[in-house]
Design an enzyme around this catalytic site. Sequence first.
Site, PDB file in Angstrom:
ATOM      1  N   SER A 144       3.174  -4.806   3.289  1.00 46.44           N
ATOM      2  CA  SER A 144       1.785  -5.126   2.971  1.00 46.44           C
ATOM      3  C   SER A 144       1.707  -5.682   1.563  1.00 46.44           C
ATOM      4  O   SER A 144       2.511  -5.314   0.695  1.00 46.44           O
ATOM      5  CB  SER A 144       0.917  -3.868   3.060  1.00 46.44           C
ATOM      6  OG  SER A 144      -0.382  -4.097   2.544  1.00 46.44           O
ATOM      7  N   TYR A 157      -1.405   4.618  -0.385  1.00 49.27           N
ATOM      8  CA  TYR A 157      -0.904   3.718   0.661  1.00 49.27           C
ATOM      9  C   TYR A 157      -0.030   2.627   0.042  1.00 49.27           C
ATOM     10  O   TYR A 157       1.069   2.330   0.537  1.00 49.27           O
ATOM     11  CB  TYR A 157      -2.093   3.088   1.387  1.00 49.27           C
ATOM     12  CG  TYR A 157      -1.727   1.993   2.356  1.00 49.27           C
ATOM     13  CD1 TYR A 157      -1.228   2.295   3.622  1.00 49.27           C
ATOM     14  CD2 TYR A 157      -1.887   0.646   2.015  1.00 49.27           C
ATOM     15  CE1 TYR A 157      -0.900   1.284   4.514  1.00 49.27           C
ATOM     16  CE2 TYR A 157      -1.570  -0.362   2.898  1.00 49.27           C
ATOM     17  CZ  TYR A 157      -1.077  -0.043   4.158  1.00 49.27           C
ATOM     18  OH  TYR A 157      -0.747  -1.046   5.030  1.00 49.27           O
TER      19      TYR A 157
END
Length: 251
Positions: A144, A157
């Site tokens: 990501s 995250y």
Amino acid sequence: MKDAFGTPQSLLVLGGTSEIGLATARRLVARRARTVWLAGRPSPALEAAAGQLRRLGADVHTVAFDALDSASHEEVLGKVFAEGDIDMVLLAFGLLGDQANDEADPMAAVRVAQTNYTGAVSAGLVCANALQGQGHGSLVVLSSVAGERARRANFIYGSSKAGLDAFTQGLGDALVGTGVHVMIVRPGFVRTKMTEGLQEAPLATTPEAVATAIEAGLRRRAEVVWVPGTLRAVMSALRHVPRPLFRRLPI
């Protein structure tokens, strides 16, 4: 084996209900992929995903897989590879978490980290070793852009994805010359059920767009794929913004 155009004919999706994983499977089945393994926790959603791909003409199998149960990965995934060669493994599982809640609940934060990093390291190594034993295949890992630089809004995250990204890069270097291709995919904000209700970030994309980029990356044996491609330049700039200024950016 992959066909003459480099399209996988067999696929293992770790995270069998992942919207990006299923979009990729649909795209590859529409080409030449015929055997698909969906690995995930047993659920009606996993069976529904398998049924959808079967209706597209694929031979689909489901396998019980838990990212948090690392002790079982070698046995569970070994049984998949024992059934025949796998051309492509897509590591698509992940947990976004809730930043505010997870800061106040360390065990919830640990669950995000264990799912996104520890579980991925375990499953990634098991699959990499199996692919190396075959002498061919691709391992595609969903990272990501959140892992490129930790942000106040999602540093739990983001840090887990940063670890996964670094691990995947190192694994790719270790496998050079073995016949195994490792590819990191760095999407930005993807419109999925996982992000439903969240404020949409600029350059938001879709599971189908990520799947298209994955297929293109496979064909050219890319090592890193950004989705959308514009994010490569954006993140290159953001990495060098001084921290005092970075903290004030509305991102």
